[in-house]
Design an enzyme around this catalytic site. Structure first.
Site, PDB file in Angstrom:
ATOM      1  N   GLU A 131       0.820  -1.212   0.000  1.00 42.82           N
ATOM      2  CA  GLU A 131       0.000   0.000   0.000  1.00 42.82           C
ATOM      3  C   GLU A 131       0.857   1.266   0.000  1.00 42.82           C
ATOM      4  O   GLU A 131       0.524   2.243  -0.665  1.00 42.82           O
ATOM      5  CB  GLU A 131      -0.959   0.004   1.190  1.00 42.82           C
ATOM      6  N   TYR A 169      -7.021   6.883   3.390  1.00 39.17           N
ATOM      7  CA  TYR A 169      -7.112   5.778   2.432  1.00 39.17           C
ATOM      8  C   TYR A 169      -6.282   4.570   2.880  1.00 39.17           C
ATOM      9  O   TYR A 169      -6.788   3.447   2.963  1.00 39.17           O
ATOM     10  CB  TYR A 169      -6.670   6.196   1.015  1.00 39.17           C
ATOM     11  N   ASP A 199      -9.764   5.465  -2.670  1.00 39.53           N
ATOM     12  CA  ASP A 199      -8.626   6.013  -3.406  1.00 39.53           C
ATOM     13  C   ASP A 199      -9.152   6.653  -4.689  1.00 39.53           C
ATOM     14  O   ASP A 199     -10.365   6.758  -4.893  1.00 39.53           O
ATOM     15  CB  ASP A 199      -7.619   4.906  -3.714  1.00 39.53           C
TER      16      ASP A 199
END
Length: 363
Positions: free
Chosen positions: A45, A125, A143
């Site tokens: 991520e 996010y 996102d």
DNA sequence: GAGGCGTGGTG
DNA sequence: TCACCAAGCCT
């Protein structure tokens, strides 16, 4: 909000994702269980922030071999970590990831979304993405992909990010109904592969219920954001070599290319060009593009017989150590040029001006 | 809340 | 060549 129920509206996403999902190295096989390696999710991520999947894959694979768990990353040196991130950009992410790994190694994983969001580099996010994908928490991760998909599906006018709170409330029941990890990834996968800025609605499982498609407005929803014009500059990028060493800036704490080593650069506006000196070597320049800057780079190589006392922040580095130091693309390019023949420059700053700009003030 | 932060890909 | 983008975050 007059939006239809999310679990119903988004139901086709789940079976679509089973078939369409890409096989990515950080993805778990079982989408209904907690992820076997939350650290892999965290690494992916951070790497995926503002960076495309295809770019991330080789970095992720190498990273997990080099730093297989939070402890290994926390104990690694800054240069080692930045070297592993070299070329990926937004280097602050590497420092955030190392710091987050230190917290996790010392205290264990946070037990809730707020705890994840307190880790450095994790905003709304990323915290929700890790929470849902790694731990199966029903945290809506929005996102750019998700905002685009939902803006079109629900025919949201204006910037969908302004409706983030409403969208999270609306989306949460769908996560619970279809599985947090599955639905989070399916939504983003749809945005990344089908509901792109120029969408291919023929392959979309939600096409029959999409507001923007029904209104024939997928081209204008969501609206494109304005962005500032990059600032232009030009500089001499200088490799000063003496006694088997080269002169480099040590990593800065903030600003452009923070965390990386850099060649000394002289503002070409402030140091006007004269006739090229015989002791200088030059190569053709190039335009270095950053998000907010365009640099016209003119690479130079100056050999000296002796080193001098370097100015604050500059260090003489043995040439053999150069490959181990993390550099940005611009500085890698000059490093690599040193191995190829250059030419006497047609114009260049006075060598004494170069040295003067890199030397400590004499007492 | 607008600006700053990298790099590579695409039409 | 250029504009725009790509699983954002921090100050």
């Amino acid at each position: 909000m007059l939006w239809p129920s999310a679990p119903t509206l988004l139901a086709p996403l789940a079976p679509w994702f089973e078939v369409a999902r890409r096989d990515l190295p950080w993805r778990a096989g079982d989408l209904d269980a907690p992820h076997p390696d939350p650290y892999a999710v965290l690494v992916s991520e951070l790497m995926l922030q503002q960076t495309q999947v295809a770019t991330v894959i080789p970095y992720f694979t190498r990273w997990m071999e080099q730093f297989p768990d939070p402890e290994a990353l926390a104990e690694a040196g800054e240069d080692t970590v930045h070297k592993a991130w070299e070329g990926l950009g937004y280097y602050r992410r590497a420092r955030f990831l190392k710091a987050a790994a230190g917290t996790i190694a010392a205290e264990g994983w946070p037990g809730d979304l707020e705890g994840l969001a307190r880790l450095p580099g994790l905003g709304p996010y990323t915290a929700a993405a890790v929470g849902s994908i790694a731990f199966q928490w029903p945290a809506p991760a929005l996102d750019g992909n998700a905002f685009r998909v939902l803006a079109r599906l629900l025919l949201i006018e204006g910037d969908p990010k302004a409706r983030a709170t409403d969208l999270r409330v609306w989306l949460a029941p769908a996560l619970a109904a279809h599985g947090p990890s599955r639905l989070t990834q399916a939504l983003m996968e749809l945005g990344a592969t089908v509901c792109t800025p120029a969408p291919t609605c023929g392959g979309c499982p939600l096409a029959d219920r999409c507001g923007a498609r029904r209104a024939d407005r997928t081209g204008e929803i969501p609206p494109v954001a304005k962005r500032a014009k990059p600032k232009a500059s030009s500089l001499w990028l200088v490799a000063l070599e003496a006694e088997g060493h080269v002169l480099l800036h040590a990593p800065a704490a903030k600003g452009l290319l923070a965390g990386l080593w850099r060649w000394p650069a002289l503002d070409a506006e402030a140091v006007p060009a004269g006739r090229g000196a015989a002791s200088l070597t030059a190569w053709p320049g190039w335009i270095q593009v950053y998000t907010h800057r365009r640099e016209s780079v003119s690479p130079l190589h100056l050999r000296l017989d002796r080193r001098f006392q370097a100015a604050e922040g500059l260090r003489w580095i043995p040439i053999g150590d150069l490959p181990a130091l993390p550099l940005g693309k611009r500085d890698q390019r000059l490093r690599d040029l040193l191995a190829t023949p250059g030419q006497r420059p047609l114009e260049a700053p006075d060598p004494f001006a170069l040295i003067g700009a890199c030397a400590a003030p004499s007492a």
